[in-house]
Scaffold this motif. Sequence first.
Motif, PDB file in Angstrom:
ATOM      1  N   THR A 176       1.102  -1.135   0.007  1.00 25.75           N
ATOM      2  CA  THR A 176       0.021   0.106   0.005  1.00 25.75           C
ATOM      3  C   THR A 176       0.865   1.193   0.053  1.00 25.75           C
ATOM      4  O   THR A 176       0.632   2.290  -0.653  1.00 25.75           O
ATOM      5  N   CYS A 177       1.956   1.422   0.914  1.00 21.85           N
ATOM      6  CA  CYS A 177       2.906   2.402   1.038  1.00 21.85           C
ATOM      7  C   CYS A 177       3.585   2.681  -0.263  1.00 21.85           C
ATOM      8  O   CYS A 177       3.613   3.853  -0.766  1.00 21.85           O
ATOM      9  N   SER A 178       3.899   1.712  -0.858  1.00 21.28           N
ATOM     10  CA  SER A 178       4.686   1.648  -2.094  1.00 21.28           C
ATOM     11  C   SER A 178       3.679   2.339  -3.335  1.00 21.28           C
ATOM     12  O   SER A 178       4.402   3.108  -4.032  1.00 21.28           O
ATOM     13  N   ALA A 191       2.186   6.910  -6.927  1.00 24.74           N
ATOM     14  CA  ALA A 191       1.128   7.724  -7.362  1.00 24.74           C
ATOM     15  C   ALA A 191       1.653   9.248  -6.819  1.00 24.74           C
ATOM     16  O   ALA A 191       1.151  10.174  -7.770  1.00 24.74           O
ATOM     17  N   ALA A 192       1.956   9.488  -5.721  1.00 25.35           N
ATOM     18  CA  ALA A 192       2.387  10.856  -5.217  1.00 25.35           C
ATOM     19  C   ALA A 192       3.451  11.289  -6.127  1.00 25.35           C
ATOM     20  O   ALA A 192       3.486  12.438  -6.744  1.00 25.35           O
ATOM     21  N   ALA A 193       4.427  10.516  -6.468  1.00 21.42           N
ATOM     22  CA  ALA A 193       5.686  11.110  -7.226  1.00 21.42           C
ATOM     23  C   ALA A 193       5.218  11.196  -8.843  1.00 21.42           C
ATOM     24  O   ALA A 193       5.528  12.208  -9.355  1.00 21.42           O
ATOM     25  N   THR A 201       7.812  14.888  -4.394  1.00 21.60           N
ATOM     26  CA  THR A 201       9.219  14.330  -4.212  1.00 21.60           C
ATOM     27  C   THR A 201       9.302  13.590  -2.881  1.00 21.60           C
ATOM     28  O   THR A 201       9.197  14.113  -1.804  1.00 21.60           O
ATOM     29  N   ILE A 202       9.981  12.529  -2.829  1.00 20.52           N
ATOM     30  CA  ILE A 202       9.953  11.793  -1.855  1.00 20.52           C
ATOM     31  C   ILE A 202      11.635  11.563  -1.536  1.00 20.52           C
ATOM     32  O   ILE A 202      12.075  10.966  -2.246  1.00 20.52           O
ATOM     33  N   ILE A 203      11.993  11.880  -0.303  1.00 19.53           N
ATOM     34  CA  ILE A 203      13.443  12.075   0.101  1.00 19.53           C
ATOM     35  C   ILE A 203      13.588  10.841   1.272  1.00 19.53           C
ATOM     36  O   ILE A 203      13.362  11.163   2.293  1.00 19.53           O
ATOM     37  N   GLU A 204      14.123   9.587   1.182  1.00 22.89           N
ATOM     38  CA  GLU A 204      14.483   8.698   2.099  1.00 22.89           C
ATOM     39  C   GLU A 204      15.733   8.850   2.705  1.00 22.89           C
ATOM     40  O   GLU A 204      16.605   9.642   2.246  1.00 22.89           O
TER      41      GLU A 204
END
Length: 745
Positions: A48-50, A55-57, A62-65
């Motif tokens: 679900t998270c991935s 979808a957000a990207a 922008t997702i910064i891990e």
Amino acid sequence: MSLGKVYGVESHVLTPSQTKDLYPLMNIDDLYGTLYVPKDGTMDPAGTCSTLARAAAARGATIIENCPVTGIQVRTDDFGVKRVHAVETAHGTIQTPCVVNCAGVWARALGRLAGVHVPLVAMHHAYVVTERIEGIQNMPNVRDHDASVYLRLQGDALSVGGYESNPIFWEEVSEKFAFGLFDLDWDVFMQHIEGAVNRVPVLEKTGIKSTVCGPESFTADHKPLMGEAPEVRGFFLGCGFNSAGMMLGGGCGRELAHWIIHGRPEKDMYGYDIRRFHHSLTDNNRWIRERSHESYAKNYSVVFPHDEPLAGRNVRKDPLHEELLRQGCVFQERHGWERPGWFSPGGAAPVLDYDYYGAYGRQRHRDYTYNRLLGDEYTFDFPPHHDIIKNECLTCRNALALFDMSYFGKFYLVGPEATKAADWLFSADVSKAPGSTVYTCMLNQQGGVESDLTVSRISPGAPGSPLAPAFEGDGYYLAIGGAVAQHNWSHITTVLQDMKFQCKLLDCSEELGMMSIQGPLSRVVLQEVLDTDLSNEAFPFSTHKITTAAGCQVRAMRLSFVGEMGWELHVPRADCVKVYRAVMEAGARHGIANAGYRAIDSLSIEKGYRHWHADLRPDDTPLEAGLAFTCKLKSSIPFLGREAVEAQKAKGIFRRLVCFTTDEKVPMFGLEAVWRDGKVVGHIRRADFGFAIDKTIAYGYIRDPAGGPVSAAPRVAAAPGVGHGTAAPSCFPWAGWRARIAPAL
């Protein structure tokens, strides 16, 4: 099941044999029945998270891990308001006016970086996955509330977990733990295995394939922490999900986004709003720890209507606490306050220090009177103390009763632009002469009711006086239900900041006590105590004045929460006991009695008075709730929410609050479905027993299933049978309207 029908959730109550047909591996020997929800299911958190991240990207996020937050910059603006300015990370600083704290067990540490208190604790929370079980495929998930255990389908196996009475606190939350796991403590977890084996006996011969024990955040009421923090504007919370983040995340995420963009959620989210907790509690470690433990341990417990917490008690006591305790007061806890619930003829029932239900080597309290009185009411029938509360109610109706309401929020709105602020904040016209008192609502921009309260125009008093403070400009005294005082304070403060009004909001809740003397003999008794004329001509309804009682200065206010003649006395804390004793002594020969909030609930519903967050919520409008009289629509004065109310009035009203009574003497508690012509048209929000009319009374919002407006004209469609109710003509103009109310299980 009843509520599920309101929201379109398919559900069925099954007999033990029907349950066995559905789930052949289940032990049904000790079952009375089960609730079956066919569309309940399981989701994969990682998948679900991935999916959400992709979808957000794809939409520009922008997702910064691997990017730890090291600081949050907060700046104070020209009006003294603290606001988020930037987020500092190990890889750079991001300027932003908005931060959402979704850091789970680390949320408390993240909040400290901004000076925000986040009231949650970290605990070990675990489940185990079994080896393959023949015949378990496609079985429903199971929650056994008596054993406090769940059995969730995982392919051809089960994952088993629950809520134990002795959870392990994670005392030192490590910043570097990230996705780590703990070793499972089998001594703690074994109680869940025993419960699971009892429900699905085949588990006794099934091996354990894997264990998962990780850190999880838990809160004082087992509900998430959401909304804008009262300490810093732009700092939002989305944490403390009590191991239910995957279940609640979709709806909460949507509402939180709406909250940030539009200033409030689309739906009523008060139960999750951080402002449901008083600011004195959100950094009280003892209270947070005790209440979070009890909420965790009782998560699967049946919720009885009149239960009270044993944890985190005696944090806030009003000036009459000891006096009433000696007279048998059984206290309720609201907002940290101990407030009178009802009065037991059996004598004192003090609330003792929390014993953690005997966990962690603590000795459980024995012969605990307060806990025994709570346990006596673990029923969905009328409680054993029904007649005691009846006596309190009828004494008020026929003679007089004294209600200690000191836990009420008591604020002053003062300053050069106080009237300008009051005109905007309050739906009713409160800009009257000093000495006037007005019942009003506060609305949000969508026209929903954020509060109902009384507002009294006051004149300047002496410096340092909690009863009549000194100020320049205009002044208003606000009396607000204590359980929602923090919500009101935050709402008013936010509006004052957004509108930049030149005035102050002062909190005198702790400095003032408040007692309400209500009943047909209240004037006779109080005339002996108060040094002022209480006649109708000299002291009309909805007015107030400073006077003396037993040699002490008080603010007397002619109002009623129960629909009888009566006065409130607002008294400096140090004088409360003296004034109380004087009133009780004067009332003794007239049959005066102490009464609590259980009586207020009954008396007020008989008269059709609203209770905020029961039959009034932020997504209910005054027009829907029958409170159009609180809106100054006939004037030209603008107020917050006016445009929305006017638009609704022009478009038509598609929900209305209706009063029901039942022909049969059965209790109701709220959430029961309301039926009309075989269709669900709403549900009960609030219910209680009315002793003066000897009937159960309920209020609920109804709608037209066809989607049309709901008229105020009554419709007679009587149908015989148990569970039918009629609108009470004394409470609401719906005389003759009938509907079927599904009884509570």
